[in-house]
Structures are given as C-alpha cells and as structure tokens.
Design a protein around this motif. Structure first.
Motif, mmCIF file in Angstrom:
data_model
loop_
_atom_site.group_PDB
_atom_site.id
_atom_site.type_symbol
_atom_site.label_atom_id
_atom_site.label_comp_id
_atom_site.label_asym_id
_atom_site.label_seq_id
_atom_site.Cartn_x
_atom_site.Cartn_y
_atom_site.Cartn_z
ATOM 1 N N VAL A 53 29.796 45.338 46.563
ATOM 2 C CA VAL A 53 29.593 46.750 46.588
ATOM 3 C C VAL A 53 28.168 46.939 45.743
ATOM 4 O O VAL A 53 27.950 46.396 44.713
ATOM 5 N N GLY A 54 27.187 47.759 46.081
ATOM 6 C CA GLY A 54 26.148 48.296 45.508
ATOM 7 C C GLY A 54 26.294 49.978 45.401
ATOM 8 O O GLY A 54 26.621 50.535 46.522
ATOM 9 N N ILE A 55 26.207 50.600 44.196
ATOM 10 C CA ILE A 55 26.514 51.935 44.214
ATOM 11 C C ILE A 55 24.983 52.535 43.674
ATOM 12 O O ILE A 55 24.311 52.336 42.841
ATOM 13 N N ILE A 56 24.499 53.675 44.334
ATOM 14 C CA ILE A 56 23.546 54.477 44.081
ATOM 15 C C ILE A 56 24.036 55.798 43.480
ATOM 16 O O ILE A 56 24.401 56.587 44.081
ATOM 17 N N GLY A 57 23.756 55.834 42.114
ATOM 18 C CA GLY A 57 24.251 56.858 41.356
ATOM 19 C C GLY A 57 25.506 56.761 40.332
ATOM 20 O O GLY A 57 26.312 55.984 40.781
ATOM 21 N N ALA A 74 23.049 51.419 40.555
ATOM 22 C CA ALA A 74 21.769 51.973 40.328
ATOM 23 C C ALA A 74 21.562 53.344 39.759
ATOM 24 O O ALA A 74 22.372 54.153 40.278
ATOM 25 N N SER A 75 20.996 53.771 38.807
ATOM 26 C CA SER A 75 20.684 55.029 38.233
ATOM 27 C C SER A 75 19.219 55.374 38.079
ATOM 28 O O SER A 75 18.391 54.071 37.843
ATOM 29 N N SER A 76 18.747 56.508 38.123
ATOM 30 C CA SER A 76 17.139 56.698 37.993
ATOM 31 C C SER A 76 16.588 56.621 36.565
ATOM 32 O O SER A 76 15.514 55.904 36.393
ATOM 33 N N GLY A 77 17.442 56.637 35.708
ATOM 34 C CA GLY A 77 17.060 56.583 34.087
ATOM 35 C C GLY A 77 17.485 55.125 33.524
ATOM 36 O O GLY A 77 16.788 54.979 32.514
ATOM 37 N N GLY A 78 18.639 54.673 33.943
ATOM 38 C CA GLY A 78 18.953 53.154 33.502
ATOM 39 C C GLY A 78 20.021 53.448 32.353
ATOM 40 O O GLY A 78 20.842 52.450 32.627
ATOM 41 N N VAL A 79 20.311 54.456 31.903
ATOM 42 C CA VAL A 79 21.271 54.597 30.835
ATOM 43 C C VAL A 79 22.475 54.658 31.256
ATOM 44 O O VAL A 79 23.410 53.935 30.902
ATOM 45 N N THR A 85 17.346 50.195 38.186
ATOM 46 C CA THR A 85 16.713 51.293 38.715
ATOM 47 C C THR A 85 16.000 51.241 39.779
ATOM 48 O O THR A 85 15.048 52.137 40.261
ATOM 49 N N ASP A 86 15.954 50.174 40.581
ATOM 50 C CA ASP A 86 15.222 49.761 41.646
ATOM 51 C C ASP A 86 16.250 49.848 42.989
ATOM 52 O O ASP A 86 16.739 48.598 43.412
ATOM 53 N N THR A 87 16.350 51.067 43.733
ATOM 54 C CA THR A 87 17.330 51.050 44.586
ATOM 55 C C THR A 87 16.850 50.092 46.107
ATOM 56 O O THR A 87 17.545 49.791 46.703
ATOM 57 N N GLY A 88 15.489 50.291 46.248
ATOM 58 C CA GLY A 88 14.995 49.254 47.318
ATOM 59 C C GLY A 88 15.291 47.775 47.104
ATOM 60 O O GLY A 88 15.701 47.157 48.235
ATOM 61 N N TYR A 144 18.964 58.032 51.611
ATOM 62 C CA TYR A 144 19.630 56.894 51.111
ATOM 63 C C TYR A 144 20.603 56.349 52.154
ATOM 64 O O TYR A 144 20.822 55.271 52.338
ATOM 65 N N VAL A 145 21.324 57.204 52.967
ATOM 66 C CA VAL A 145 22.031 56.701 54.305
ATOM 67 C C VAL A 145 21.281 56.222 55.175
ATOM 68 O O VAL A 145 21.554 55.082 55.694
#
Length: 730
Positions: A407-411, A435-440, A456-459, A482-483
């Motif tokens: 599993v990979g999770i975006i968010g 993955a998260s946009s800010g990293g924290v 932070t690199d969803t690609g 993302y879908v």
C-alpha cells in the motif's frame, strides 16, 4: 547538514502529549501554486508562544483539561454520542500529532510556485515559516528583505509585526502616552515602535533585566518585582490625566492587567490585548470612562483568511492599507532606515542541530529573550531539494506480486491517522509509503503506523513497482486527479469519498480503462457496517417497495472551512452526504431513478444553505428514500438515524450503535458497546479483493450512479439558488 555522507532535512517538532522537543528528518516539501520554497538562513524562537506550547505539552492530562475547558465539553458530548473508547482514542491521537514550531524565519528563495509575482529565485526573504531547513510558505506570508538589513534583525520581522498590529489598533498619535504591560520580546519591540510614533512610553514588568532594556530604548519603567504601584506610576507619568492607551503584551491567566489598564486610562482611552490574559471584565471599569477594548489578531488583516493566505487574493490597498504582508514590509523598512534596533534583544544563538538545548534555555524563563537558530548554508542545496523521500525502515527490494497488497497512501490527515489506518492494519496489507505535501504529517503517521518510508513526491510513489495499491485521502479537489494517475499506473485504487467534484472529472474517470481485476473503490463505509448488513438481510426478504428516512445531525462547519468551498471541498453534499445516498442505495438494492432536493430559506448573515437540506430519492422498484441533512442541530444529539418502513414492519438504526426491529420474525434488537460505521469491514473487503483477485466490494456501476445522483442534487440546489438571486435583482 551532512551526517555520515547523507543529507538531513532538519525540522523542529513538538509533541503535545509528552512535551518532548525533537529535531526530525523530514522530506523536502514540494512547491505549490501561490507558494515559495525557501532555504532557511536563521529563525527566531518565540519566547512567549513557543514556551506556552512546550509547557502545555509537559502538563499532564488533567492540567491540559483545565487549560481547555471548552475542549473538555466537546469530549463529553462526543462520549455521549460515539462512546467512551473511540472518544479517548481520538483524544490520544490528536495529542500525539506533532506540532511544527516556529513562525519567524529568514531565508533564500529556492523555487517560486505558479501564480507568484514579485519574488524570484535567490531573493532574501522573511516568512512565517517554521524552524526547518526548507520551508514552504504562501506568498502573502513572505516579504523581501531590503539591502542593508542583516539576517539576524530581519529574522524578528514576523514577531515584530504582532506588536505593530496591536499599535495600529491603538492608533497612537504624536505626543500621546502609552503603557506597555509585559516586556517580553513583543513588549520590548512594541516599546520601540511606539517611540518611533513619537509617543511617550511607560513599561511595566517583573523582570529587572527586561526593564533595563526598555529604559535603554527610551521608556520609563515600573518594577513590579519591587512592589512599585503601576497605577500611581501611570498617574504621575500622564501628569494626572490618565494615559491615552495601554498595550498588554503579557502572558498570564489573571485578569488583573486588563483591570489595571482600565484604571490607568483617561476617558475614552484605548486598551489593546496583544498577549494572553484572563478576560473577566468589570463593566464599571469601562462604562464610566467609555473605554475601548480590542484583541489584536496576530500579524494583521489577512491572518487566518484562506482566501488571502492560501489562495493569494490580496485586499485592495485603498480599502485595507495594512495587511499582514504590508506590516512585514513596514517593519523591514524601519530596520532599513535605522528606526528599529533589535540586536539588543538577542540573548542566545544556537545552530539548528542544538535546538533541543535552545528549548531547554527557553524553559528557564527569565534568562532568555531573543533566541536565534542558525542554519548551515554550506550544505548541498540540490541534495536537500532532492530529498523527497525519507526511509523509516528497511524497504523490500522486490516488486509487489500478485496476491499481495502493498500500500501507498496519498494524504496523512486526521481521517487517515485516526480511522483508515487503524482499520487497514487489521488486514493482510503491507504499508509501504505514505505521502503528504508538507512532510511533517507523513513522517508522524508513517512512524506511528509502521510504514517503510514517507515522501512528498507522489509521482515517484505512483511509479514505484513495490506498490500495487493506492489510497487517496487528500482534499476533495485532488481526488479525481490522483485516481486517474493511479489507475493509469496500474494500481488498485481506494479513494475516500467523494470520487470527484464535477461531471467533467466523472466523465474522465469513466473513460479510464481498468485492467482485468483492477479495482477502483470509493470509501462508502456505512454499507459495510454490521448494522447495515443486518438491515439489508432483513429487507431482502421483503419484495415490496420500502420507505426509508435517514436523518443526519451533521453539525455546523464554518463557511470558511475548506469543505464548504465548492472548488476545494465541493460543499457538504458532495463531500459527506454522498455517504447517505449510497447507504440508502445499498439498502434498497435497486438503481436510483430520480432525485429532488430542497434547502432551507436563506436567512440574513447565513452564507451556506446546502448543508441544511432534504433530499428525496426514487428507486427503480418503487421505493422512496429521504435524507434529512441538517447542520443546524445540537451536537449532543446523535449524528445519524435510519428508519425503514415496509410490509407492516419497521427497522430503526440509531447512530450505528443500536438496531431495533418491529414486526420482524426472530429479530427485535442488535446492540454493540461502541459505534461501528463499517470501516474495519470495508478495509478487509477491499484488501481481500486485492489479495484474491476478486471483484470490487462495491460495483463500479453503483459508485458512478451514486456520484451522478449527488451531482444532480447539488446542481438542483445551486440552480434554485441562482434563480432566487436573479429574482431578487430583477
């Protein structure tokens, strides 16, 4: 900073549950539209705000509760509606989330986001970025540093703007007399700013060292540690007239500073609260003198306004002269002109690697004032920018194979942390990347739940062959994108509701070609609840149409919240009520043939009406379903209730805790100790389908059908509202 040949992206985090301060290695954030990516040169530790956060973190649960009585009431209400166990878990999880410390930063622009004007790569800037090697900041929370202003003084700009905004509210004029109560960092800066306005200033504090600094800056002083009377001093200072105004920059639970301020002031004097005090006000104090009292909000107009800060929509200068960004610029101009001197406020300097020691000094209280953190400018900038992924454990080398759910999770928000992952961890899925946009948030959630890495690199995550299953739990306006990307990458996809926000996005998703046994599923969890499953079993024995009523006590969400924004959250019908449309669709077991919707009448001052609506669904078999979605109820009342009437029988489900049957042979009641909305069963069904190569637990045709129905509902609401407005102006 280089450690054993590897680049470390340091950021200071505070744990509110334990009070521990940590220097964490986080992924470099990605620059977004309207933002700047900045390499930090130095930052200032806020002696007031950050000390308060550290002390709160170190307090025990009882002490924390005493400091936040309003939150305690919310917890009690949640226990009444959701049960004790889930409420306590939610509180623990919330307290365990890390807080990024710091908000007064100097650095160099590394990247400029789309839509940003007035900044270029290489610019030296201030920002309200946290204590981190690289910060990601909206353009209106940044300002360019004039030549001749050094980094150390510029680093105080954001903190200084807090004092400046308080002064703007006090509206001083040349020759007026002001008292500054509390001579911490902001108080001492406020003294200088008032002096620059041509005002006489009286400073009051308990710390002799801070009083001497205030005196050197041109203020007269009152030493409270010696028992000196501030009221008598103010009377003498104002030549018996009363001072023109008081700025309270102290931090205390006592209401005494406000009470004293009222007695110090002349008639129609002004009191501005910049710091934190008790607010038990005496009417007599204010009534007889017609005093004005105002609380200052941070750096100025624009603060906490998402349209200004996140979307970059500036206020016209002709109507709002001093926004927070223009306050930043004013401080920097004063530094450039030599009218503001901040070097004398620096008491300590630490490299970022010794930040924990800096916070130990902060905890000592009086010995510290301005604490500067320096960052190593010799490190490899490109290596920092490329550090988008941080390993949390040993990563598997091989690709994900058939029969596995890697599993990979975006968010990495609250839903992911508190709801989805606890349920997902009870399946046979393996957690690879988050993955998260800010990293924290990604770092915290990844460590807490045992992920292999955070990014932070969803690609790069979507292209990783070690991952075959993607979960999308981001803000709603990113779901469709993302879908599409995940499906095209050949991954199984679970997207938290909604699937998309408009018909163009829906059409694009419907045009995707899924591979054989590739699953696309939306998180309509309520159809997996054991209560809903039991209702479905009972209703399937009845072959005549049903009448279903679902009442949702949705609770109020401010109009400014992102979920209410049609462009970001889609509004609450698309964003949440889709759950309830799907629940009724599941219970009936037949396609929706018609939808109608009505909202309450618009009232003065009410911005949102879509979240107070009645939705009617007609089904192919003649069944009729109604969803009452109301955000104008009381939060102590249970959130969700379903009633079904059919064939002389009734089912009644109360908040997914208790199901009662009336007239059913062999069934009268089903009850659980805690609420069960089906998240665990949903995760198991999805992961089992991935592992076994079986069909999606929710047919894709039903997902599209429910999404179409919700789009129809919202379009009806918005068309009627548009017609109403046109009629008003006709």
């Amino acid at each position: 900073m280089e450690t054993n040949g590897s680049t470390i992206m340091n950021q200071i985090l505070q744990n509110l549950k334990t009070g521990a301060t940590e220097i964490a290695d986080i992924p470099c954030p990605q620059v977004r539209s309207g933002h700047l990516l900045i390499q930090t040169r130095m930052s200032v530790v806020s002696a007031g705000t950050e000390r308060m956060l550290v002390e709160f973190g170190k307090a025990n649960l009882l002490e924390k509760a005493k400091q936040q009585p309003d939150k305690v009431k919310q917890v009690i209400d949640k226990i009444k509606t959701d049960g004790l166990a889930p409420t306590l878990e939610a509180v623990r999880t919330k307290l365990d989330q890390p807080l990024a410390l710091g908000y007064s930063n100097v650095g160099t622009v590394l990247e400029v986001g789309r839509g940003v004007e007035g900044f270029a790569v290489g610019d030296r800037v201030i920002s309200n970025g946290p204590h981190a090697e690289i910060v990601h900041v909206p353009k209106h929370l940044c300002a360019k540093i004039p030549d001749g202003v050094d980094d150390e003084e510029a680093a105080f700009t954001v903190i200084a703007s807090i004092g400046l905004q308080g002064i703007r509210l006090a509206n001083p004029t040349l020759g007026e007399t002001f008292v500054v109560t509390g001579l911490g960092l902001i108080g001492l800066i406020t003294v200088q700013l008032l002096r620059a306005h041509g005002c006489r200033v009286l400073g009051a504090d308990f710390d002799p060292g801070k009083l001497q600094i205030a005196k050197s800056l041109g203020a007269e002083i009152v030493d409270l540690s010696k028992g000196e009377d501030p009221l008598a001093a103010a009377r003498t200072f104002s030549k018996g007239r009363g001072v023109d105004g008081v700025l309270i920059t102290a931090s205390t639970k006592s209401s005494e500073p406000v009470h004293q301020a009222a007695h110090m002031c002349r008639k129609r004097g002004r009191i501005v609260l910049v710091g934190v005090t008790g607010l038990e006000l005496s009417r007599a104090d204010f009534y007889e003198k017609e005093l004005s009292f105002q609380v200052s909000c941070s750096y100025g107009p624009g603060r906490y306004d998402a349209e200004y800060e996140e979307k970059g929509q500036d206020y016209p200068v002709g109507f709002v002269r001093w926004t927070e960004q223009r306050n930043f610029e004013a401080i920097l101009d004063m530094l450039a002109d030599g009218k503001l001197h901040l070097k004398s406020l620096i008491t300590h300097r630490f490299p970022i690697g010794q930040a924990v020691e800096a916070y130990e000094v902060l905890g000592q209280g009086k010995s510290s004032l301005g604490i500067i953190l320096h960052y190593d400018q010799k490190q490899n900038v490109q290596a920092l920018l490329n550090r988008k992924t941080v390993e949390l454990s040993l990563a598997p080398a091989e690709e994900a194979r058939t029969g596995e759910a890697s599993v990979g999770i975006i968010g990495a928000g609250n839903y992911t942390n508190q709801v989805l992952l606890p349920a997902l961890k009870q399946t046979k899925a393996s957690l690879h990347t988050i993955a998260s946009s800010g990293g924290v948030n990604g770092l915290h959630v990844g460590r807490r739940h045992g992920f292999v890495q955070t990014t932070t690199d969803t690609g790069a995550m979507l292209a990783d062959p070690a991952i075959n299953t993607i979960f999308v739990t981001t803000r709603h306006n990113t779901h469709a994108r993302y879908v599409e990307e995940a499906v095209k990458a050949g991954k199984h996809v679970f997207v938290e509701k909604p699937l998309c926000l408009n018909r163009n996005e829906l059409q694009d998703i419907q045009n995707l070609r899924l591979r054989p046994k590739q699953i696309l599923m939306v998180g309509f969890n309520r159809r997996f609840s054991p209560f809903t499953v039991k209702m479905k079993q009972l209703l399937d024995t009845v072959k005549e149409p049903k009448t279903l009523i679902m009442t949702v006590n949705a609770g109020d969400i401010p109009a400014e919240h992102w979920t209410q924004d049609p462009e970001v959250g889609g509004g609450r019908i698309l964003g949440e009520a889709c759950h309830f449309v799907d629940t009724l669709r599941f219970l009936v077991g037949h396609p929706i043939t018609e939808v109608t919707s009505h909202t309450v009448g618009r009232q003065p001052g009410v911005k949102i009406i879509e979240d107070k609506a009645t939705i009617t669904l007609r089904f192919e078999d003649g069944s009729l379903g109604t969803v009452h979605y109301f955000a104008n109820g009381h939060k102590s009342y249970p959130k969700e209730r379903i009633e079904v009437f059919t064939a002389g029988k009734i089912l009644e489900l109360n908040n997914f805790k208790e199901l009662r049957g009336y007239g059913w042979n062999g069934f009268t009641k089903m009850k659980l100790w805690s609420q069960d909305k089906g998240h665990k069963q949903e995760m198991k069904a999805f992961v089992d389908a991935v592992l076994n190569g079986s069909d999606s637990p929710i047919p894709l045709s039903e997902i599209y059908e429910v999404t179409e129905a919700c789009l129809d509902i919202v379009e009806q609401m918005r068309e009627r509202e548009q017609q109403r407005r046109q009629a008003e102006y006709a």
